[in-house]
Design an enzyme around this catalytic site. Sequence first.
Site, short mmCIF file in Angstrom:
data_model
loop_
_atom_site.label_atom_id
_atom_site.label_comp_id
_atom_site.label_asym_id
_atom_site.label_seq_id
_atom_site.Cartn_x
_atom_site.Cartn_y
_atom_site.Cartn_z
N HIS A 88 -14.10 7.95 8.62
CA HIS A 88 -13.39 8.24 7.38
C HIS A 88 -13.88 7.28 6.30
CE1 HIS A 88 -10.46 8.83 4.38
NE2 HIS A 88 -9.81 7.71 4.61
N ASN A 128 -12.40 8.01 -1.68
CA ASN A 128 -11.71 8.39 -0.46
C ASN A 128 -11.14 9.80 -0.65
OD1 ASN A 128 -9.81 8.77 1.56
ND2 ASN A 128 -8.95 6.71 1.43
N CYS A 187 -5.73 11.15 6.62
CA CYS A 187 -7.18 10.95 6.70
C CYS A 187 -7.72 11.24 8.10
CB CYS A 187 -7.54 9.54 6.25
SG CYS A 187 -6.81 9.12 4.67
N1 ACO Z 1 -8.55 -3.29 -10.63
C1 ACO Z 1 -8.39 -4.60 -10.91
N2 ACO Z 1 -7.50 -5.38 -10.26
C2 ACO Z 1 -6.76 -4.79 -9.29
C3 ACO Z 1 -6.89 -3.42 -8.96
C4 ACO Z 1 -7.83 -2.68 -9.70
N3 ACO Z 1 -8.04 -1.36 -9.47
N4 ACO Z 1 -6.03 -3.13 -7.99
C5 ACO Z 1 -5.38 -4.25 -7.68
N5 ACO Z 1 -5.81 -5.26 -8.47
C6 ACO Z 1 -5.38 -6.64 -8.48
C7 ACO Z 1 -3.99 -6.81 -7.95
O1 ACO Z 1 -3.03 -6.60 -8.97
C8 ACO Z 1 -4.02 -8.23 -7.49
O2 ACO Z 1 -3.85 -9.07 -8.60
P1 ACO Z 1 -2.92 -10.39 -8.51
O3 ACO Z 1 -3.57 -11.23 -7.45
O4 ACO Z 1 -3.02 -10.94 -9.87
O5 ACO Z 1 -1.58 -9.88 -8.10
C9 ACO Z 1 -5.43 -8.42 -7.00
O6 ACO Z 1 -6.21 -7.37 -7.58
C10 ACO Z 1 -5.55 -8.34 -5.49
O7 ACO Z 1 -4.83 -7.18 -5.06
P2 ACO Z 1 -4.78 -6.79 -3.56
O8 ACO Z 1 -4.01 -5.51 -3.38
O9 ACO Z 1 -4.36 -7.96 -2.75
O10 ACO Z 1 -6.32 -6.49 -3.31
P3 ACO Z 1 -7.11 -6.47 -1.98
O11 ACO Z 1 -8.11 -7.53 -2.02
O12 ACO Z 1 -6.26 -6.36 -0.78
O13 ACO Z 1 -7.88 -5.09 -2.13
C11 ACO Z 1 -7.78 -2.82 -1.36
C12 ACO Z 1 -7.15 -3.89 -2.25
C13 ACO Z 1 -9.18 -2.53 -1.83
C14 ACO Z 1 -6.97 -1.53 -1.44
C15 ACO Z 1 -7.81 -3.36 0.07
O14 ACO Z 1 -6.54 -3.79 0.49
C16 ACO Z 1 -8.30 -2.40 1.03
O15 ACO Z 1 -9.49 -2.17 1.14
N6 ACO Z 1 -7.43 -1.77 1.84
C17 ACO Z 1 -7.83 -0.78 2.77
C18 ACO Z 1 -7.05 0.40 2.55
C19 ACO Z 1 -7.78 1.51 1.92
O16 ACO Z 1 -8.95 1.56 1.70
N7 ACO Z 1 -6.96 2.51 1.72
C20 ACO Z 1 -7.39 3.72 1.25
C21 ACO Z 1 -6.40 4.76 1.63
S1 ACO Z 1 -5.91 4.68 3.27
C22 ACO Z 1 -7.04 5.33 4.20
O17 ACO Z 1 -7.82 6.09 3.74
C23 ACO Z 1 -7.04 4.92 5.60
#
Ligand code: ACO
Length: 324
Positions: A249, A279, A112
């Site tokens: 990004h 993204n 990215c």
């Molecule tokens: N729909 C519904 N539920 C979901 C989904 C989905 N698409 N994905 C995960 N879940 C569930 C998980 O299974 C988990 O359930 P559980 O608690 O029963 O186990 C729950 O949601 C929480 O999952 P987490 O992974 O802890 O969710 P989090 O609140 O951390 O959000 C996210 C995930 C949005 C990816 C977050 O970590 C984030 O914003 N990270 C930043 C990274 C990012 O944006 N990366 C993109 C690529 S990297 C880059 O471009 C730099």
Amino acid sequence: MPFAKISQTAYYVPDQIVTNNDLSKIMDTSDEWISSRTGIKERRISRDQETSDLATIVAKQLLEKSEIKPQDLDFIIVATISPDSMMPTTAARVQANIGATKAFAYDLTAACSGFVFALATAEKFIKTGSYQKGIVIGAEVLSKTLDWTDRRTAVLFGDGAGGVLLEAHSQEHFLAESLHSDGSRGQSLTSGQCGLASPYSKQGINNPYVAMDGRAIFDFAIKDVSTSIKELLESTNITGQNLDYALLHQANIRILDKMAKKIDLERKKFLANMMYYGNTSAASIPILLAESVENGIIKLDGSQTVLLSGFGGGLTWGSLIVKI
Ligand code: ACO
């Protein structure tokens, strides 16, 4: 010594719109979950266009808008983590497609951060005085790199391409840069892992799909990327007042919200379009830039100062301050 100037921008996204509700029909997810955690509402998914097809459309638009001939180009750099193939590169395919017979062409892989790294590299080519015109494109068809059974990653990404024409100019437009990598944290975001597979080796990890430790990447963006942007702004004495826009990004709206606070920059200066495209990795910043030029927010007349900042796999992160 010549300087480099961004003289034209262009972007292209595939026609097919896939909304969060569409995704909820093929996996256990919901618009509420995706929107509230990421800000993403929909993304474009390629039906039949490869990465080089998207990049070629962008390159052609850049040539048409600037009225220059393909033979006038000295180089083409395509930043991508989803090339059509390793050989020939996506950039080489673009070079052939547009007939840029004099241009050297190669792909650059920095996830990215790819567009920012590629633009920083291209600027140096122009500064040598040996090259006058080049195209820098970020292009991705990430949909082919996703595990569509993994809701943790499949909902985050989209396909698209954006790019700029860079030309030699008498005045300085690239005011400052800071580029970083930390390979020791690389395993928190991976894609395209091909393991050892010869008759003489033990089998290695083979996972072509994007895999991510979302929390680790979130924290990395808020801590490391914010700190480096803050330091860059301080080193150049550019304050919130004289920075017009921040084009970061487009991974997640919550990252932008938190970064604005950490960097102490007005939130309204952070442009955003991940709602519509998700993204798109290396393509996200040039798509945002070209869209902002198209709708008149960014003028491309040298009167505005913008921050371009990419961050992601590698880990990599990098920022440029550009008079645009
Ligand atoms: N729909 C519904 N539920 C979901 C989904 C989905 N698409 N994905 C995960 N879940 C569930 C998980 O299974 C988990 O359930 P559980 O608690 O029963 O186990 C729950 O949601 C929480 O999952 P987490 O992974 O802890 O969710 P989090 O609140 O951390 O959000 C996210 C995930 C949005 C990816 C977050 O970590 C984030 O914003 N990270 C930043 C990274 C990012 O944006 N990366 C993109 C690529 S990297 C880059 O471009 C730099």
